[in-house]
Write a protein that holds these residues in place. Sequence first.
Motif, PDB file in Angstrom:
ATOM      1  N   LEU A   1      -0.497   1.670 124.073  1.00  0.00           N
ATOM      2  CA  LEU A   1       0.157   2.471 123.051  1.00  0.00           C
ATOM      3  C   LEU A   1       1.636   2.116 122.954  1.00  0.00           C
ATOM      4  N   GLY A   2       2.295   2.053 124.119  1.00  0.00           N
ATOM      5  CA  GLY A   2       3.705   1.729 124.122  1.00  0.00           C
ATOM      6  C   GLY A   2       3.976   0.352 123.552  1.00  0.00           C
ATOM      7  N   ASN A   3       3.146  -0.609 123.901  1.00  0.00           N
ATOM      8  CA  ASN A   3       3.327  -1.979 123.441  1.00  0.00           C
ATOM      9  C   ASN A   3       3.202  -2.070 121.914  1.00  0.00           C
ATOM     10  N   ASN A   4       2.290  -1.266 121.311  1.00  0.00           N
ATOM     11  CA  ASN A   4       2.123  -1.276 119.859  1.00  0.00           C
ATOM     12  C   ASN A   4       3.289  -0.615 119.127  1.00  0.00           C
ATOM     13  N   LEU A   5       3.987   0.274 119.809  1.00  0.00           N
ATOM     14  CA  LEU A   5       5.110   0.958 119.174  1.00  0.00           C
ATOM     15  C   LEU A   5       6.430   0.187 119.304  1.00  0.00           C
ATOM     16  N   LEU A   6       6.532  -0.695 120.300  1.00  0.00           N
ATOM     17  CA  LEU A   6       7.778  -1.428 120.546  1.00  0.00           C
ATOM     18  C   LEU A   6       8.228  -2.185 119.301  1.00  0.00           C
ATOM     19  N   ASN A   7       9.557  -2.168 119.100  1.00  0.00           N
ATOM     20  CA  ASN A   7      10.246  -2.933 118.044  1.00  0.00           C
ATOM     21  C   ASN A   7      10.063  -2.362 116.637  1.00  0.00           C
ATOM     22  N   LEU A   8       9.302  -1.229 116.503  1.00  0.00           N
ATOM     23  CA  LEU A   8       9.221  -0.584 115.194  1.00  0.00           C
ATOM     24  C   LEU A   8      10.557   0.071 114.855  1.00  0.00           C
ATOM     25  N   LYS A   9      10.921   0.080 113.563  1.00  0.00           N
ATOM     26  CA  LYS A   9      12.158   0.696 113.107  1.00  0.00           C
ATOM     27  C   LYS A   9      11.849   2.013 112.397  1.00  0.00           C
ATOM     28  N   ALA A  10      12.869   2.824 112.247  1.00  0.00           N
ATOM     29  CA  ALA A  10      12.697   4.104 111.547  1.00  0.00           C
ATOM     30  C   ALA A  10      12.179   3.848 110.133  1.00  0.00           C
ATOM     31  N   GLY A  11      11.104   4.571 109.737  1.00  0.00           N
ATOM     32  CA  GLY A  11      10.509   4.429 108.412  1.00  0.00           C
ATOM     33  C   GLY A  11       9.322   3.496 108.386  1.00  0.00           C
ATOM     34  N   GLU A  12       9.150   2.673 109.423  1.00  0.00           N
ATOM     35  CA  GLU A  12       8.040   1.728 109.430  1.00  0.00           C
ATOM     36  C   GLU A  12       6.720   2.431 109.740  1.00  0.00           C
ATOM     37  N   HIS A  13       5.618   1.837 109.192  1.00  0.00           N
ATOM     38  CA  HIS A  13       4.285   2.390 109.358  1.00  0.00           C
ATOM     39  C   HIS A  13       3.447   1.434 110.191  1.00  0.00           C
ATOM     40  N   ALA A  14       2.582   1.978 111.067  1.00  0.00           N
ATOM     41  CA  ALA A  14       1.758   1.113 111.922  1.00  0.00           C
ATOM     42  C   ALA A  14       0.379   1.728 112.104  1.00  0.00           C
ATOM     43  N   GLU A  15      -0.653   0.888 111.973  1.00  0.00           N
ATOM     44  CA  GLU A  15      -2.024   1.299 112.254  1.00  0.00           C
ATOM     45  C   GLU A  15      -2.601   0.345 113.292  1.00  0.00           C
ATOM     46  N   PHE A  16      -3.296   0.879 114.302  1.00  0.00           N
ATOM     47  CA  PHE A  16      -3.895   0.021 115.331  1.00  0.00           C
ATOM     48  C   PHE A  16      -4.991   0.804 116.046  1.00  0.00           C
ATOM     49  N   THR A  17      -5.839   0.073 116.774  1.00  0.00           N
ATOM     50  CA  THR A  17      -6.959   0.678 117.494  1.00  0.00           C
ATOM     51  C   THR A  17      -6.879   0.317 118.969  1.00  0.00           C
ATOM     52  N   ILE A  18      -7.064   1.321 119.833  1.00  0.00           N
ATOM     53  CA  ILE A  18      -7.046   1.097 121.290  1.00  0.00           C
ATOM     54  C   ILE A  18      -8.290   1.753 121.867  1.00  0.00           C
ATOM     55  N   ASN A  19      -9.150   0.924 122.478  1.00  0.00           N
ATOM     56  CA  ASN A  19     -10.391   1.446 123.080  1.00  0.00           C
ATOM     57  C   ASN A  19     -11.192   2.298 122.084  1.00  0.00           C
TER      58      ASN A  19
END
Length: 904
Positions: A870-888
């Motif tokens: 979870l932490g690795n997927n959030l790293l380097n994101l900036k304010a306002g950015e959107h992210a979708e991902f799947t873990i397990n």
Amino acid sequence: MSEELENSVREMLKEETWTRAGISNFTKNNLMELAELLEKAHNQNCEYEIKDICDQQLAHTKDSIVALYISGMVSLHSGSIDTSALVTLTEIFEKNHKEALVEYLCQTILDEDSQNKFALRKLAEYYKETNDDKVWELYEKIVKLDFEEADIAKILAERYESQGNMEAAVSYYKKALLRYVAAKNLGAMKEMWSKLVNLIPEEIDFFMLVQRKIAKTISEDKSALLMQELYSYYKNTAKWDTAIGILKLILEIDNKDAWARKEIIECFRGKYSDRVHLDEYIVSSNLNQSYRNVFEAISDFEKHIAFDAKNYVFHRTWGVGIITKVEGDMLTINFGKKNGVHPMSLKMAVNALQPLSRDHIWVLKATKKREDLAKKVKQEIAWTLKTIIKSFDNNCDEKRIKAELVPAILTPGEWTSWHSKAQKILSSDPLFGVNPNDINLYTVRDHEISREERLANEFKAEKQFFSRIDIMMRYLNEVEDPSDEQFTDMFSYFTGYLKAFSNVNEQIVASFLVVQEIIKRIPSLESPAKFTFAELYSDIDNPREMYTLLKDSKNTSLKAAFIANVRLLSDWDDQYINLFPTVLDKKLLSELIAAGKNEKVIRLVQTSFADYRNYRNAAVYFFAECRNEPWFKEAGIADDKQLVTLVNIISLCFREVNNHVNTVENKKTIKAAVSLLFANKTENGVKNTMLDFMLSSDKTTITHMYTMVNDVKELDSVYKAQLRNGILGQYPDFKFQEAEIKQDAPKGLLVTAKMLEIKRALAEDLEKVQLPKVAEEVSDARAKGDLKENAEYTSAKEAQHRLTVQLTKLKEELSRAVVFDPTTVTTSTVSFGTAVTLDNHISGKEEILTILGPWESNADQGIISYLSPLGNNLLNLKAGEHAEFTINDHKYDYTVKAIAAARM
């Protein structure tokens, strides 16, 4: 010189010469007139000129009363040791039966020098002849001043005895005995010995001390004969152990002494009268046969008697046992229900068993209920100490005492309180002392020991030089009359350093200062030193280092004495300047300023800040203590220069610490300088001096100062953060250059400083506490027998394996740990050390997650690891950015709302 006084003295001398006035006409009034004349000369500062006139007169008229008095009294007033003129004058008065003049003259001398031995003795003789009770006070002073005076000590002892004051009588009899021994006066020595054996036979330590001195200074045979007299008391009072000890001492001097051999058999009969096999053991050991070496016979007897029926013994595996039966050379020993009954030959018992007395602590622990023994131990601390110390040959250290009590009788918590009370008893109870050969070993006596003897024993047992100084000064402070043999021995130890030496070291300098202090207190003593402090100081290669090597204690201040002597040197001001960077005492600066040495002090200040590498502690001291002094301001050290110097000192000291150079001293300097710059305690609270200065300066200065502080990478990041926050509070748009430079992420495991300390502490606990403890449990379980059926052993081994694996993993992580600097946190992207606010589009709720390391992660508190999926997927994101991902197989859909620095 006053013309009137000159003429008066010359006229008196002339009249004395021309008239040849008989001594019979000389009166006390004449001496009083001379005293008035001397007073005038002293007030007019011309007494030495008058003395010169009188000395000229004495060159051809040796019996001039006027010249002898004036010359002698001026010498006495000046502190000269030459009092021959007054001695001659006293003898003249004595020959002419002018007793009143002798008394007056001696009193006059004593008014000037209260410890003048000649005057004291003459006045004592006068009072004795006139039956004046004042003689006793003088006798007391003489004995106190003259360490060789024995006859008067004896007279005082007899007087006090007749008055019923036995404590004082014994004290003076002891002095007389020891002084007669030193003088090798055999007849008087024997008389005093017999007197004291009659008065204080139980003070065995004192008699043993005297015996050793007699054996050393006179002869061993004489000492043995005296010990026979003391032995009679202990035999008659059935104190068998001491009596046997005395006989063994006598036999060590002469192993052919038939009387001592016969007596020791009688003592053994008395001590072991209840033993069934006593006579058998005496015969079998050949103790009563002169052809057998006496000590071999004693050894055989003591081995047999120690393993007699009903005696206790100890086996290292089976523990404490009791001998239930003895048949010839075969013993039957009961080691209790757990270890059973064991038959054993005497020969094997001697090698495998340790005999124990009935009151040995091991016997008590084996035969008494734990609750009952614990209650007695807590209530009767002195008894407990005596029992344990005597259990180990009357020599026992605190480590052994604790081992016997914890945890078998007392818990660790109970020990802390018990130990505190025990220490007070050991230091104050006169029945306890230390082994003269080892300061760490306690002994216990059957009778009280005097404070003098106790401290003397501590002095002998102490091997550290400066610790001996402390004991010596305690002796001076605590003993009312420090004039006994023990004091003389201690004093001689230090004077020995002053008699001859080739290189000046700290022991010689310290001995000079100690002897100097003792002589101030006891002026009758003399120093063997044939040199002055100035001569001694000139031979010291490095005065600063010497000052550091001198060790102070609760009872001594050698450093202060050293500085006081330096103050008397002709170039004291230069020496003060040289010593100050090490001494760091404002008194030195105050004395220099008071003496008008301002320029030298100002130059020292300037040098300290200019050459801070060699004057670092002086610069720190000046900043801390002297910034408001007028002379410091005159030195013209700008504020920014002072602050920059302290930062440079911190950086320099950190570098030296990293290179293992003067680590302890450098850490102290770092702590002091950091406190002054960033956490300076004032009456109004804690002040950040560096921040206050920066905020009062322009942005260019702020940038320069902050960059300089930030470059000290070892400096605690908390202080850097304080500066950053303070600057941003006043200048919100301030740009920190180092934050704008993109840096590669450090290799290793990012951790916070706080968690690093926690993990280090855990590793230390595992390695030094938990693993040794479980190793002991494994060992104890193994000793219980069959390992296959031993559940305790299996459990202990599993715990040992688990802890070992845990420690190995932890050490590997510690080796990779990299401490994160919170001042470098950036909130432009999600990164280590940030708290990110997220819109969860799946749940429709807002979430706040803190990004730290695996050591700090705590799901319940919303703290996740930057290494987690979870932490690795959030790293380097900036304010306002959107992210979708799947873990397990779990889907995540976030939009970053805000990024802030996390609280660490």
